[in-house]
Design a protein around this motif. Structure first.
Motif, PDB file in Angstrom:
ATOM      1  N   TYR A 256       0.811  -1.221   0.000  1.00 52.63           N
ATOM      2  CA  TYR A 256       0.000   0.000   0.000  1.00 52.63           C
ATOM      3  C   TYR A 256       0.846   1.274   0.000  1.00 52.63           C
ATOM      4  O   TYR A 256       0.293   2.378   0.085  1.00 52.63           O
ATOM      5  CB  TYR A 256      -0.966  -0.018   1.185  1.00 52.63           C
ATOM      6  CG  TYR A 256      -2.075  -1.029   0.988  1.00 52.63           C
ATOM      7  CD1 TYR A 256      -3.227  -0.715   0.286  1.00 52.63           C
ATOM      8  CD2 TYR A 256      -1.945  -2.332   1.487  1.00 52.63           C
ATOM      9  CE1 TYR A 256      -4.230  -1.650   0.077  1.00 52.63           C
ATOM     10  CE2 TYR A 256      -2.944  -3.277   1.286  1.00 52.63           C
ATOM     11  CZ  TYR A 256      -4.085  -2.929   0.582  1.00 52.63           C
ATOM     12  OH  TYR A 256      -5.076  -3.864   0.371  1.00 52.63           O
ATOM     13  N   ASP A 257       2.172   1.141  -0.133  1.00 52.07           N
ATOM     14  CA  ASP A 257       3.009   2.333  -0.287  1.00 52.07           C
ATOM     15  C   ASP A 257       2.612   3.059  -1.564  1.00 52.07           C
ATOM     16  O   ASP A 257       2.574   2.475  -2.646  1.00 52.07           O
ATOM     17  CB  ASP A 257       4.489   1.953  -0.368  1.00 52.07           C
ATOM     18  CG  ASP A 257       5.029   1.366   0.936  1.00 52.07           C
ATOM     19  OD1 ASP A 257       4.310   1.449   1.944  1.00 52.07           O
ATOM     20  OD2 ASP A 257       6.153   0.838   0.928  1.00 52.07           O
ATOM     21  N   GLY A 258       2.304   4.328  -1.445  1.00 45.19           N
ATOM     22  CA  GLY A 258       1.919   5.114  -2.618  1.00 45.19           C
ATOM     23  C   GLY A 258       0.428   5.137  -2.894  1.00 45.19           C
ATOM     24  O   GLY A 258      -0.019   5.825  -3.806  1.00 45.19           O
ATOM     25  N   ASP A 340       0.506   6.262  -6.486  1.00 49.54           N
ATOM     26  CA  ASP A 340       1.932   6.255  -6.827  1.00 49.54           C
ATOM     27  C   ASP A 340       2.571   4.891  -6.596  1.00 49.54           C
ATOM     28  O   ASP A 340       3.798   4.806  -6.417  1.00 49.54           O
ATOM     29  CB  ASP A 340       2.660   7.314  -5.997  1.00 49.54           C
ATOM     30  CG  ASP A 340       2.223   8.726  -6.353  1.00 49.54           C
ATOM     31  OD1 ASP A 340       1.943   8.977  -7.546  1.00 49.54           O
ATOM     32  OD2 ASP A 340       2.142   9.581  -5.447  1.00 49.54           O
ATOM     33  N   GLN A 341       1.796   3.831  -6.597  1.00 47.18           N
ATOM     34  CA  GLN A 341       2.382   2.502  -6.442  1.00 47.18           C
ATOM     35  C   GLN A 341       3.392   2.225  -7.551  1.00 47.18           C
ATOM     36  O   GLN A 341       3.161   2.550  -8.713  1.00 47.18           O
ATOM     37  CB  GLN A 341       1.288   1.434  -6.477  1.00 47.18           C
ATOM     38  CG  GLN A 341       0.466   1.324  -5.194  1.00 47.18           C
ATOM     39  CD  GLN A 341      -0.575   0.233  -5.294  1.00 47.18           C
ATOM     40  OE1 GLN A 341      -1.509   0.341  -6.105  1.00 47.18           O
ATOM     41  NE2 GLN A 341      -0.441  -0.812  -4.498  1.00 47.18           N
ATOM     42  N   PRO A 343       5.166  -0.351  -9.908  1.00 50.12           N
ATOM     43  CA  PRO A 343       4.951  -1.715 -10.411  1.00 50.12           C
ATOM     44  C   PRO A 343       6.114  -2.657 -10.107  1.00 50.12           C
ATOM     45  O   PRO A 343       5.896  -3.822  -9.761  1.00 50.12           O
ATOM     46  CB  PRO A 343       4.792  -1.510 -11.927  1.00 50.12           C
ATOM     47  CG  PRO A 343       4.366  -0.100 -12.090  1.00 50.12           C
ATOM     48  CD  PRO A 343       5.015   0.649 -10.981  1.00 50.12           C
ATOM     49  N   GLU A 344       7.343  -2.186 -10.213  1.00 49.94           N
ATOM     50  CA  GLU A 344       8.482  -3.076  -9.993  1.00 49.94           C
ATOM     51  C   GLU A 344       8.635  -3.444  -8.527  1.00 49.94           C
ATOM     52  O   GLU A 344       9.031  -4.567  -8.203  1.00 49.94           O
ATOM     53  CB  GLU A 344       9.749  -2.438 -10.544  1.00 49.94           C
ATOM     54  CG  GLU A 344       9.790  -2.404 -12.062  1.00 49.94           C
ATOM     55  CD  GLU A 344       9.411  -3.748 -12.685  1.00 49.94           C
ATOM     56  OE1 GLU A 344      10.028  -4.779 -12.320  1.00 49.94           O
ATOM     57  OE2 GLU A 344       8.498  -3.783 -13.528  1.00 49.94           O
ATOM     58  N   LYS A 345       8.311  -2.525  -7.636  1.00 45.15           N
ATOM     59  CA  LYS A 345       8.351  -2.866  -6.207  1.00 45.15           C
ATOM     60  C   LYS A 345       7.273  -3.880  -5.864  1.00 45.15           C
ATOM     61  O   LYS A 345       7.489  -4.782  -5.037  1.00 45.15           O
ATOM     62  CB  LYS A 345       8.207  -1.611  -5.361  1.00 45.15           C
ATOM     63  CG  LYS A 345       9.450  -0.734  -5.361  1.00 45.15           C
ATOM     64  CD  LYS A 345       9.314   0.436  -4.400  1.00 45.15           C
ATOM     65  CE  LYS A 345      10.600   1.252  -4.360  1.00 45.15           C
ATOM     66  NZ  LYS A 345      10.484   2.413  -3.442  1.00 45.15           N
ATOM     67  N   ILE A 346       6.108  -3.742  -6.474  1.00 37.43           N
ATOM     68  CA  ILE A 346       5.038  -4.722  -6.273  1.00 37.43           C
ATOM     69  C   ILE A 346       5.492  -6.080  -6.787  1.00 37.43           C
ATOM     70  O   ILE A 346       5.312  -7.121  -6.128  1.00 37.43           O
ATOM     71  CB  ILE A 346       3.748  -4.282  -6.994  1.00 37.43           C
ATOM     72  CG1 ILE A 346       3.237  -2.944  -6.455  1.00 37.43           C
ATOM     73  CG2 ILE A 346       2.674  -5.367  -6.881  1.00 37.43           C
ATOM     74  CD1 ILE A 346       2.834  -2.938  -5.019  1.00 37.43           C
ATOM     75  N   ARG A 347       6.091  -6.110  -7.962  1.00 31.52           N
ATOM     76  CA  ARG A 347       6.559  -7.368  -8.536  1.00 31.52           C
ATOM     77  C   ARG A 347       7.624  -8.015  -7.635  1.00 31.52           C
ATOM     78  O   ARG A 347       7.597  -9.226  -7.390  1.00 31.52           O
ATOM     79  CB  ARG A 347       7.128  -7.125  -9.933  1.00 31.52           C
ATOM     80  CG  ARG A 347       7.313  -8.402 -10.746  1.00 31.52           C
ATOM     81  CD  ARG A 347       7.986  -8.139 -12.076  1.00 31.52           C
ATOM     82  NE  ARG A 347       7.321  -7.163 -12.897  1.00 31.52           N
ATOM     83  CZ  ARG A 347       6.250  -7.411 -13.639  1.00 31.52           C
ATOM     84  NH1 ARG A 347       5.717  -8.620 -13.657  1.00 31.52           N
ATOM     85  NH2 ARG A 347       5.695  -6.458 -14.373  1.00 31.52           N
ATOM     86  N   ARG A 373       2.443   1.941 -14.392  1.00 29.09           N
ATOM     87  CA  ARG A 373       1.955   2.733 -13.272  1.00 29.09           C
ATOM     88  C   ARG A 373       0.519   3.191 -13.494  1.00 29.09           C
ATOM     89  O   ARG A 373       0.056   3.310 -14.632  1.00 29.09           O
ATOM     90  CB  ARG A 373       2.837   3.971 -13.080  1.00 29.09           C
ATOM     91  CG  ARG A 373       4.204   3.678 -12.455  1.00 29.09           C
ATOM     92  CD  ARG A 373       4.980   4.962 -12.279  1.00 29.09           C
ATOM     93  NE  ARG A 373       6.233   4.739 -11.582  1.00 29.09           N
ATOM     94  CZ  ARG A 373       6.384   4.804 -10.256  1.00 29.09           C
ATOM     95  NH1 ARG A 373       5.333   5.098  -9.494  1.00 29.09           N
ATOM     96  NH2 ARG A 373       7.556   4.583  -9.707  1.00 29.09           N
ATOM     97  N   ALA A 374      -0.147   3.492 -12.394  1.00 32.12           N
ATOM     98  CA  ALA A 374      -1.446   4.151 -12.470  1.00 32.12           C
ATOM     99  C   ALA A 374      -1.242   5.595 -12.913  1.00 32.12           C
ATOM    100  O   ALA A 374      -0.145   6.156 -12.790  1.00 32.12           O
ATOM    101  CB  ALA A 374      -2.131   4.113 -11.114  1.00 32.12           C
ATOM    102  N   LEU A 375      -2.302   6.190 -13.434  1.00 28.04           N
ATOM    103  CA  LEU A 375      -2.265   7.584 -13.853  1.00 28.04           C
ATOM    104  C   LEU A 375      -3.389   8.339 -13.177  1.00 28.04           C
ATOM    105  O   LEU A 375      -4.495   7.817 -13.008  1.00 28.04           O
ATOM    106  CB  LEU A 375      -2.408   7.692 -15.373  1.00 28.04           C
ATOM    107  CG  LEU A 375      -1.258   7.109 -16.195  1.00 28.04           C
ATOM    108  CD1 LEU A 375      -1.676   6.990 -17.646  1.00 28.04           C
ATOM    109  CD2 LEU A 375      -0.011   7.957 -16.068  1.00 28.04           C
TER     110      LEU A 375
END
Length: 462
Positions: A256-258, A340-341, A343-347, A373-375
């Motif tokens: 949930y960071d970002g 601001d999540q 994607p690479e940190k989630i992966r 990323r989200a926009l």
């Protein structure tokens, strides 16, 4: 009478001619996915370039490795407001199954319902020919009535949106300086309902992964090995189940960071939109929301991240019954991202979680399937406030600021490549059957869409 009032009056007076022009475009069979219609796609591009040039936006057809782009500019020194890039696409989806159409998909019709309301029925009526022509006709009215448009305008129309836009990114890269403007205007979106205009302000991002978990060296007889040999499907099921807790929250560390909380005024706006969980889920045979328990339905759809299992398989799945312990288990998992999540940190967090749950004598294989990323548009952005004011004035109802559960790739490309935010305004409805037989566009959407863009152009100049 103000200049804007005169422009709006001209739009009303010229509606029949505007429809004639739209129908000309709709008759062109610009199906981008089928090579048989390559010539039709070029015909549509050339038609658009001629039409834009005729109204005062000098435009040309630009060749690509696929279907051509149309690029045009109307620029003058000293104009107020942002220099905007309007984006649309002239290609359409295939018409199959043709037998389900009530008429020829490329012979546009105006159909009148029992209540007197009217709709335009044709392939591309909404997606995206009807939508892009609302902007073109608004520009036409400004130039014919006032002699010019209030702000500087560039136009980019592509012919491959319905086939994955393979030529778009190379074209943006090669023409970055020409196409990078202050703001993009994108019309490929919808209203909240038939009377409530909307601006899409949030698009969710995506991370996709495919998992292969290998256990025994071969499929095993469950009577001979059951209980003693660990089953890859059991292990994978435990992995998947552990990704969410009992309250619907994703358990990955740092997930949930970002993730940003909604401003209170936006949350209140969404609460007042009249969204019905019962109606939304009832149409698909469900009753209860499946996301985070402390979040509303619209928050779950637009403003919260997700983890979904898109497929799981392994072992014997054919007819009859076969008592095996499979050698492998597989799954496809996707995450929708917001705010601001990263994607690479989630992966990375997902990979670390799976590895921590993999037995020592098992082998884990991971196959990434893209990420983005989200926009989101800043809720305090001046262009957003001006767009909302224009729509609210035309529809006599406050325009809703809404999210989108999926993504619109062009918006990401504009942000990454051209460093440009997008104002997403469209006049379609969820019921317009885009990509399906009997695609339609409300006549009201077309007419008031033209008037809306005329107002937006004036507001942006303030």
């Amino acid at each position: 009478m103000s200049k804007l009032d005169k422009v709006l009056e001209r739009i009303d007076q010229n509606l029949d001619q505007s429809l004639d022009r739209l129908f000309e475009l709709l008759r062109i069979k610009s199906i981008s996915t089928d090579p048989e219609y390559k010539g039709d796609c070029r015909q549509a591009a050339e038609w658009m370039a001629r039409e834009l040039t005729a109204i005062g936006i000098p435009s040309e057809v630009r060749d690509t490795t696929g279907h051509p782009m149309v690029v045009g500019h109307r620029v003058a020194d000293g104009k107020p407001g942002p220099h905007v890039l309007f984006y649309g696409h002239y290609d359409v989806q295939p018409v199959d199954p043709i037998e389900l159409w009530n008429a020829d998909p490329f012979d546009p019709q105006i159909v009148t319902r029992e209540d007197g309301s009217k709709m335009i029925v044709a392939r591309g009526a909404n997606d995206d020919k009807g939508q892009l022509m609302t902007f073109v006709e608004a520009v036409r009215a400004w130039i014919e009535e006032a002699g010019d448009v209030p702000i500087n305008i560039s136009v980019l129309l592509e012919g491959e949106e319905e086939s994955g836009s393979p030529s778009l990114q190379p074209f943006l890269d090669a023409n970055k300086e020409e196409l990078s403007k202050d703001l993009a205007l994108v019309c490929d979106t919808s209203m909240w309902d038939k009377d409530t205009p909307a601006i899409s302000v949030m698009l969710r991002g995506l991370v996709g992964e495919e998992i292969t978990l290998k256990g025994p060296s071969k499929d095993l007889h469950s009577g001979m090995y059951g209980g003693a040999a660990r089953n890859p499907l059991h292990v994978l099921s435990d992995m998947i189940a552990g990704l969410r807790d009992e309250d619907g929250r994703i358990t990955l560390p740092g997930f949930y960071d970002g993730v940003l909380e909604l401003p209170e005024d936006v949350k209140e706006m969404w609460q007042n939109l009249g969204f019905s969980t019962e109606e939304f889920l009832g149409g698909i045979g469900l009753k209860d929301l499946g996301g985070e328990k402390d979040r509303s339905g619209l928050e779950q759809l637009w403003a919260r991240p997700t983890c979904e299992v898109n497929g799981m398989w392994g072992g014997y799945t054919g007819a009859g019954f076969k008592t095996v312990i499979p050698a492998e288990a597989h799954a496809k998992v996707s995450f929708r991202l917001v705010g601001d999540q990263d994607p690479e940190k989630i992966r990375e967090a997902f990979h670390a979680y799976l590895k921590s749950k993999t037995p020592a004598d098992f082998e884990l294989e991971l196959h990434p399937h893209g990420g983005d990323r989200a926009l989101r548009m800043d809720f305090d952005a001046p262009a957003l406030a001006k767009g909302r004011a224009a729509l609210s004035a035309e529809w006599d109802k406050p325009a809703a600021l809404v999210g989108c559960g999926g993504s619109i790739p062009i918006v990401g490309s504009f942000k990454r490549t051209l460093n440009m935010d997008s104002l997403l305004i469209g006049f379609g409805l969820d019921e317009d059957q885009i990509h399906s037989p009997n695609e339609k566009y409300e006549l009201k959407s077309f007419h008031k869409g033209i008037r809306s863009w005329a107002r937006v152009l004036e507001e942006l100049a303030k």
